[in-house]
Design a protein around this motif. Sequence first.
Motif, PDB file in Angstrom:
ATOM      1  N   UNK A 101       0.801  -1.038   0.112  1.00  0.00           N
ATOM      2  CA  UNK A 101       0.163   0.027   0.004  1.00  0.00           C
ATOM      3  C   UNK A 101       1.048   1.304  -0.077  1.00  0.00           C
ATOM      4  N   UNK A 102       0.545   1.984  -0.904  1.00  0.00           N
ATOM      5  CA  UNK A 102       1.576   3.186  -1.024  1.00  0.00           C
ATOM      6  C   UNK A 102       1.410   4.290  -0.228  1.00  0.00           C
ATOM      7  N   UNK A 103       0.337   4.374   0.689  1.00  0.00           N
ATOM      8  CA  UNK A 103       0.200   5.450   1.521  1.00  0.00           C
ATOM      9  C   UNK A 103       1.114   5.674   2.585  1.00  0.00           C
ATOM     10  N   UNK A 104       1.978   4.240   3.176  1.00  0.00           N
ATOM     11  CA  UNK A 104       3.003   4.454   3.719  1.00  0.00           C
ATOM     12  C   UNK A 104       4.185   5.095   3.325  1.00  0.00           C
ATOM     13  N   UNK A 209      10.938   6.155  15.358  1.00  0.00           N
ATOM     14  CA  UNK A 209      10.171   4.994  14.705  1.00  0.00           C
ATOM     15  C   UNK A 209       9.069   4.613  15.524  1.00  0.00           C
ATOM     16  N   UNK A 210       8.238   4.154  14.706  1.00  0.00           N
ATOM     17  CA  UNK A 210       6.896   3.769  15.149  1.00  0.00           C
ATOM     18  C   UNK A 210       5.587   4.814  15.360  1.00  0.00           C
ATOM     19  N   UNK A 211       6.110   5.865  15.795  1.00  0.00           N
ATOM     20  CA  UNK A 211       5.335   7.229  15.735  1.00  0.00           C
ATOM     21  C   UNK A 211       4.526   7.552  14.546  1.00  0.00           C
ATOM     22  N   UNK A 212       5.196   7.388  13.309  1.00  0.00           N
ATOM     23  CA  UNK A 212       4.702   8.135  12.202  1.00  0.00           C
ATOM     24  C   UNK A 212       4.041   6.782  11.410  1.00  0.00           C
ATOM     25  N   UNK A 213       3.971   5.455  11.888  1.00  0.00           N
ATOM     26  CA  UNK A 213       3.248   4.318  11.383  1.00  0.00           C
ATOM     27  C   UNK A 213       1.920   4.570  11.698  1.00  0.00           C
ATOM     28  N   UNK A 214       1.013   4.133  10.547  1.00  0.00           N
ATOM     29  CA  UNK A 214      -0.305   4.232  10.938  1.00  0.00           C
ATOM     30  C   UNK A 214      -1.061   3.389   9.974  1.00  0.00           C
ATOM     31  N   UNK A 215      -2.130   2.981  10.405  1.00  0.00           N
ATOM     32  CA  UNK A 215      -3.205   2.189   9.581  1.00  0.00           C
ATOM     33  C   UNK A 215      -3.218   3.137   8.245  1.00  0.00           C
ATOM     34  N   UNK A 216      -3.462   2.360   6.818  1.00  0.00           N
ATOM     35  CA  UNK A 216      -3.132   3.066   5.594  1.00  0.00           C
ATOM     36  C   UNK A 216      -4.401   3.900   5.129  1.00  0.00           C
ATOM     37  N   UNK A 217      -5.390   3.627   5.886  1.00  0.00           N
ATOM     38  CA  UNK A 217      -6.516   4.512   6.036  1.00  0.00           C
ATOM     39  C   UNK A 217      -6.672   5.547   6.801  1.00  0.00           C
ATOM     40  N   UNK A 218      -5.612   5.823   7.721  1.00  0.00           N
ATOM     41  CA  UNK A 218      -5.792   6.772   8.689  1.00  0.00           C
ATOM     42  C   UNK A 218      -4.613   7.934   8.723  1.00  0.00           C
ATOM     43  N   UNK A 219      -3.929   7.715   7.486  1.00  0.00           N
ATOM     44  CA  UNK A 219      -2.965   9.131   7.446  1.00  0.00           C
ATOM     45  C   UNK A 219      -3.634  10.163   7.172  1.00  0.00           C
ATOM     46  N   UNK A 220      -3.129  11.341   7.633  1.00  0.00           N
ATOM     47  CA  UNK A 220      -3.588  12.603   7.463  1.00  0.00           C
ATOM     48  C   UNK A 220      -3.165  13.167   6.111  1.00  0.00           C
TER      49      UNK A 220
END
Length: 241
Positions: A101-104, A209-220
């Motif tokens: 998923x390219x949102x990451x 690390x980890x802090x920027x990771x998110x579900x792919x449908x939850x990035x702002x």
Amino acid sequence: METPPIVSAQEWEAARQRLLGEEKRLTRARDALAAERRRMPWLAVEKAYAFDGPEGRVSLLDLFAGRRQLILYRAFFEPVVHGWPEHACRGCSMVADHVGDLTHLNARDTTLVFASRAPQPEIERVKARMGWTMPWYTITDDFDADFDVDEWHGTNAFIRDGDHVFRTYFTNARGDEALGNTWAYLDMTALGRQETWEDSPEGYPQTPPYEWWNWHDAYGEPEPAPEWLAQTRRGPRGQPA
């Protein structure tokens, strides 16, 4: 078929620990290699390249989609390729199948695109057939010859400083087979994963690390690229120092 020996649980765990030590050494070596990539010199892209996309003619700069970094994979899909017009090259199709998923990637200010010589109607048709969703453009000029992907697949990485584009890395052959997930793609870029544990040049953008990771449908909505690049990399006459 000559199989390995059958052992006790204790012997198996000892063998696993020995192998784990080798795997850890490989991981550290891979991290060190990625750190060297982040210190690769940059090559200014002087020519104006044009691509056809779903909405018409675009430039190399346009492919960044406003982000700071661009990864471009040259996939072979054109009349001379086996499988045409129903399929792209088998190997390139396997690469496409592995793209996550390219949102990451986008969350790290990085865009991934594919490019081929097939016209857009054929690209859109094969994307729909195979379930691929990555942006995929048509090469219209000497881009493939100039960037070492006219006779073989390959992946180029670029970075931009305003309207100035620079080539930062290139890999092909078996180098492409490790790609597909977010970490592998980021490790080939000039900025890397942009995490605080990485060995990067002074002033490079980094967050925990980890802090920027998110579900792919939850990035702002991504924040605009900061001006650190112009301040830290620009030498005389606006060229990289």
